[in-house]
Design a protein around this motif. Structure first.
Motif, PDB file in Angstrom:
ATOM      1  N   PRO A  67       2.093  26.341  -1.267  1.00  0.00           N
ATOM      2  CA  PRO A  67       3.160  26.843  -0.391  1.00  0.00           C
ATOM      3  C   PRO A  67       2.746  27.065   1.057  1.00  0.00           C
ATOM      4  O   PRO A  67       3.597  27.016   1.951  1.00  0.00           O
ATOM      5  N   ARG A  68       1.438  27.281   1.329  1.00  0.00           N
ATOM      6  CA  ARG A  68       1.033  27.555   2.710  1.00  0.00           C
ATOM      7  C   ARG A  68      -0.225  26.817   3.143  1.00  0.00           C
ATOM      8  O   ARG A  68      -0.750  27.072   4.227  1.00  0.00           O
ATOM      9  N   GLU A  69      -0.721  25.903   2.328  1.00  0.00           N
ATOM     10  CA  GLU A  69      -1.943  25.191   2.676  1.00  0.00           C
ATOM     11  C   GLU A  69      -1.811  23.704   2.359  1.00  0.00           C
ATOM     12  O   GLU A  69      -0.986  23.300   1.521  1.00  0.00           O
ATOM     13  N   LEU A  70      -2.658  22.914   3.020  1.00  0.00           N
ATOM     14  CA  LEU A  70      -2.656  21.461   2.834  1.00  0.00           C
ATOM     15  C   LEU A  70      -4.100  20.965   2.855  1.00  0.00           C
ATOM     16  O   LEU A  70      -4.915  21.426   3.653  1.00  0.00           O
ATOM     17  N   TRP A  71      -4.392  20.016   1.962  1.00  0.00           N
ATOM     18  CA  TRP A  71      -5.678  19.326   1.946  1.00  0.00           C
ATOM     19  C   TRP A  71      -5.432  17.823   2.002  1.00  0.00           C
ATOM     20  O   TRP A  71      -4.425  17.321   1.478  1.00  0.00           O
ATOM     21  N   MET A 118       0.843  -1.188   0.000  1.00  0.00           N
ATOM     22  CA  MET A 118       0.000   0.000   0.000  1.00  0.00           C
ATOM     23  C   MET A 118       0.879   1.239   0.000  1.00  0.00           C
ATOM     24  O   MET A 118       1.832   1.343   0.759  1.00  0.00           O
ATOM     25  N   CYS A 119       0.586   2.199  -0.872  1.00  0.00           N
ATOM     26  CA  CYS A 119       1.349   3.435  -0.923  1.00  0.00           C
ATOM     27  C   CYS A 119       1.288   4.160   0.410  1.00  0.00           C
ATOM     28  O   CYS A 119       0.292   4.108   1.123  1.00  0.00           O
ATOM     29  N   ARG A 120       2.377   4.848   0.733  1.00  0.00           N
ATOM     30  CA  ARG A 120       2.454   5.626   1.966  1.00  0.00           C
ATOM     31  C   ARG A 120       2.369   7.104   1.615  1.00  0.00           C
ATOM     32  O   ARG A 120       3.104   7.591   0.754  1.00  0.00           O
ATOM     33  N   LEU A 121       1.480   7.806   2.305  1.00  0.00           N
ATOM     34  CA  LEU A 121       1.314   9.242   2.134  1.00  0.00           C
ATOM     35  C   LEU A 121       1.793   9.966   3.379  1.00  0.00           C
ATOM     36  O   LEU A 121       1.601   9.489   4.502  1.00  0.00           O
ATOM     37  N   PHE A 122       2.394  11.139   3.178  1.00  0.00           N
ATOM     38  CA  PHE A 122       2.800  11.975   4.304  1.00  0.00           C
ATOM     39  C   PHE A 122       2.707  13.428   3.874  1.00  0.00           C
ATOM     40  O   PHE A 122       3.184  13.802   2.796  1.00  0.00           O
ATOM     41  N   GLY A 123       2.079  14.252   4.709  1.00  0.00           N
ATOM     42  CA  GLY A 123       2.037  15.682   4.476  1.00  0.00           C
ATOM     43  C   GLY A 123       2.259  16.420   5.775  1.00  0.00           C
ATOM     44  O   GLY A 123       1.844  15.945   6.850  1.00  0.00           O
ATOM     45  N   LEU A 124       2.921  17.563   5.707  1.00  0.00           N
ATOM     46  CA  LEU A 124       3.200  18.353   6.900  1.00  0.00           C
ATOM     47  C   LEU A 124       3.046  19.827   6.575  1.00  0.00           C
ATOM     48  O   LEU A 124       3.514  20.284   5.527  1.00  0.00           O
ATOM     49  N   SER A 125       2.399  20.561   7.468  1.00  0.00           N
ATOM     50  CA  SER A 125       2.337  22.017   7.363  1.00  0.00           C
ATOM     51  C   SER A 125       2.750  22.633   8.691  1.00  0.00           C
ATOM     52  O   SER A 125       2.255  22.239   9.753  1.00  0.00           O
ATOM     53  N   SER A 126       3.649  23.599   8.614  1.00  0.00           N
ATOM     54  CA  SER A 126       4.014  24.428   9.768  1.00  0.00           C
ATOM     55  C   SER A 126       3.736  25.897   9.453  1.00  0.00           C
ATOM     56  O   SER A 126       4.264  26.780  10.117  1.00  0.00           O
ATOM     57  N   ALA A 127       2.930  26.144   8.413  1.00  0.00           N
ATOM     58  CA  ALA A 127       2.682  27.501   7.918  1.00  0.00           C
ATOM     59  C   ALA A 127       2.180  28.425   9.037  1.00  0.00           C
ATOM     60  O   ALA A 127       1.407  27.983   9.899  1.00  0.00           O
ATOM     61  N   PRO A 128       2.628  29.677   9.003  1.00  0.00           N
ATOM     62  CA  PRO A 128       3.475  30.305   7.975  1.00  0.00           C
ATOM     63  C   PRO A 128       4.977  30.084   8.178  1.00  0.00           C
ATOM     64  O   PRO A 128       5.769  30.538   7.371  1.00  0.00           O
ATOM     65  N   LEU A 129       5.373  29.392   9.253  1.00  0.00           N
ATOM     66  CA  LEU A 129       6.788  29.145   9.507  1.00  0.00           C
ATOM     67  C   LEU A 129       7.372  28.198   8.462  1.00  0.00           C
ATOM     68  O   LEU A 129       6.784  27.157   8.147  1.00  0.00           O
ATOM     69  N   ARG A 130       8.538  28.544   7.947  1.00  0.00           N
ATOM     70  CA  ARG A 130       9.298  27.621   7.109  1.00  0.00           C
ATOM     71  C   ARG A 130      10.165  26.749   8.021  1.00  0.00           C
ATOM     72  O   ARG A 130      10.936  27.246   8.838  1.00  0.00           O
ATOM     73  N   THR A 131       9.994  25.453   7.872  1.00  0.00           N
ATOM     74  CA  THR A 131      10.603  24.478   8.775  1.00  0.00           C
ATOM     75  C   THR A 131      11.715  23.712   8.074  1.00  0.00           C
ATOM     76  O   THR A 131      11.558  23.302   6.921  1.00  0.00           O
ATOM     77  N   VAL A 161      -5.957  22.481   5.980  1.00  0.00           N
ATOM     78  CA  VAL A 161      -5.094  23.182   6.925  1.00  0.00           C
ATOM     79  C   VAL A 161      -4.734  24.505   6.279  1.00  0.00           C
ATOM     80  O   VAL A 161      -4.055  24.555   5.253  1.00  0.00           O
ATOM     81  N   GLY A 162      -5.213  25.591   6.854  1.00  0.00           N
ATOM     82  CA  GLY A 162      -5.035  26.910   6.274  1.00  0.00           C
ATOM     83  C   GLY A 162      -3.653  27.497   6.502  1.00  0.00           C
ATOM     84  O   GLY A 162      -2.782  26.887   7.126  1.00  0.00           O
ATOM     85  N   PRO A 163      -3.438  28.739   6.005  1.00  0.00           N
ATOM     86  CA  PRO A 163      -2.112  29.363   6.067  1.00  0.00           C
ATOM     87  C   PRO A 163      -1.600  29.627   7.474  1.00  0.00           C
ATOM     88  O   PRO A 163      -0.405  29.825   7.661  1.00  0.00           O
ATOM     89  N   GLU A 164      -2.488  29.642   8.462  1.00  0.00           N
ATOM     90  CA  GLU A 164      -2.074  29.863   9.861  1.00  0.00           C
ATOM     91  C   GLU A 164      -2.331  28.616  10.712  1.00  0.00           C
ATOM     92  O   GLU A 164      -2.553  28.711  11.922  1.00  0.00           O
ATOM     93  N   LEU A 165      -2.328  27.451  10.087  1.00  0.00           N
ATOM     94  CA  LEU A 165      -2.574  26.164  10.746  1.00  0.00           C
ATOM     95  C   LEU A 165      -3.995  26.025  11.280  1.00  0.00           C
ATOM     96  O   LEU A 165      -4.246  25.192  12.152  1.00  0.00           O
ATOM     97  N   HIS A 166      -4.916  26.821  10.748  1.00  0.00           N
ATOM     98  CA  HIS A 166      -6.316  26.657  11.127  1.00  0.00           C
ATOM     99  C   HIS A 166      -6.875  25.445  10.393  1.00  0.00           C
ATOM    100  O   HIS A 166      -6.819  25.371   9.163  1.00  0.00           O
ATOM    101  N   VAL A 167      -7.400  24.477  11.146  1.00  0.00           N
ATOM    102  CA  VAL A 167      -7.858  23.209  10.579  1.00  0.00           C
ATOM    103  C   VAL A 167      -9.382  23.203  10.482  1.00  0.00           C
ATOM    104  O   VAL A 167     -10.081  23.475  11.463  1.00  0.00           O
ATOM    105  N   THR A 168      -9.895  22.905   9.293  1.00  0.00           N
ATOM    106  CA  THR A 168     -11.329  22.706   9.093  1.00  0.00           C
ATOM    107  C   THR A 168     -11.530  21.360   8.414  1.00  0.00           C
ATOM    108  O   THR A 168     -10.619  20.837   7.759  1.00  0.00           O
ATOM    109  N   HIS A 169     -12.711  20.796   8.572  1.00  0.00           N
ATOM    110  CA  HIS A 169     -12.985  19.521   7.932  1.00  0.00           C
ATOM    111  C   HIS A 169     -14.469  19.400   7.652  1.00  0.00           C
ATOM    112  O   HIS A 169     -15.300  20.042   8.297  1.00  0.00           O
ATOM    113  N   GLN A 170     -14.793  18.587   6.656  1.00  0.00           N
ATOM    114  CA  GLN A 170     -16.169  18.363   6.251  1.00  0.00           C
ATOM    115  C   GLN A 170     -16.279  16.970   5.656  1.00  0.00           C
ATOM    116  O   GLN A 170     -15.287  16.414   5.180  1.00  0.00           O
TER     117      GLN A 170
END
Length: 289
Positions: free
Chosen positions: A177-181, A1-14, A253-262
């Motif tokens: 560059p600053r968001e994740l879905w 099974m494929c492995r997925l990984f995503g990370l956001s520290s926005a707006p900080l560059r890590t 995951v928004g530009p300031e790490l605000h998380v929403t879901h639906q």
């Protein structure tokens, strides 16, 4: 099974170091299938996407995949591929880039001739042979049609596929560059999210995540002092705050790490596939590795 990984520290560059394949373990090498490709995507300070990826068709390719990669970005995406559609070629290796966005997928979508017809002239943006890149092309088109609204683009594209094509699974991560879905659909494969405070659960720890069987390791000393949101195909440490996404759940995951879901896809696929329905190579790619 494929492995997925995503990370956001926005707006900080890590700063983060990735081992897309950790050093091989003799027992895991004997009892688990080797992957078919690895890829890492991030963004430069001016928002330019960068992708470092390769198929694994020979020993030298595996050695390439085991090398440590240290990058700086506000968002990252990584993928370990077990091929279900398409040859072992860099064109078919995730992540893919379109319109300045990066995308990786885990699952199987069939009926690709019909998907090609639905894409029409937008099929020209697809360079390889995979269902994944076609799925991304449809998301890209629908995002344009919705004025750049990526959430709407994912909902529309995934909804059309779920209603019209045979689907085994279509978990995804998409980053700018600053968001994740992230989308988990249906309940075939797991996809987890961790809203990690600075220093993790103990308040003073570096991020040091390891996947199972030597499949991907991530380290970041910056995240001892800064929060992040992480999405992955498996829990990658013992933090009790990992949460399994619901079937059909679309996370943003928004530009300031605000998380929403639906719940973007409340119903199961109209033409749901099982492992027994898949070609042997596709079925093998969807089993736990």
């Amino acid at each position: 099974m494929c492995r997925l990984f995503g990370l956001s520290s926005a707006p900080l560059r890590t700063h983060a170091t990735f081992w897309l394949l950790d050093a091989p373990d003799s027992l895991s090498r004997q009892s688990h299938r080797d992957p078919d490709g690895t890829g890492l995507g991030h963004f430069t300070a001016d928002g330019t996407p960068r992708v470092d990826k390769a198929p694994i068709a020979a020993y030298r390719d595996r050695a390439f995949a085991e090398e440590a990669r240290q990058e700086e970005s506000a968002t990252f995406i990584a993928h370990v591929r077990y091929a279900s559609t398409g040859s072992l070629d860099v064109r078919n290796t995730h992540p893919f880039e379109q319109d300045g966005r990066l995308f990786a997928h885990n699952g199987v979508i069939e009926g690709l001739d019909r998907l090609d017809d639905h894409l029409g002239e937008d099929r020209s943006s697809v360079r390889g042979d995979t269902d994944s890149e076609r799925f991304f092309a449809l998301i890209t088109r629908e995002t344009r049609r919705h004025g750049g609204d990526v959430t709407a683009g994912i909902r529309q594209a995934a909804g059309w596929i779920a209603g019209n094509l045979p689907v085994f699974a279509m978990n995804l991560i998409l980053v700018t560059p600053r968001e994740l879905w992230a989308l988990r659909y249906p309940d075939t494969h797991e996809l987890y999210v961790l809203e990690r405070p600075a220093g993790g659960q103990h308040g003073s720890r570096h991020l040091d995540h390891s996947g199972s069987h030597g499949r991907m390791r991530v380290h970041s000393s910056h995240l001892a002092e800064h929060p992040a949101v992480i999405v992955a195909s498996e829990r990658m440490d013992d933090n009790p705050r990992w949460r399994l996404l619901e079937p059909g759940e679309l996370l943003h995951v928004g530009p300031e790490l605000h998380v929403t879901h639906q719940i973007a896809l409340p119903d199961p696929p109209a033409h749901r596939l099982t492992l027994d329905d898949l070609r042997p190579d596709a079925a093998a790619s969807q089993k736990a590795a």
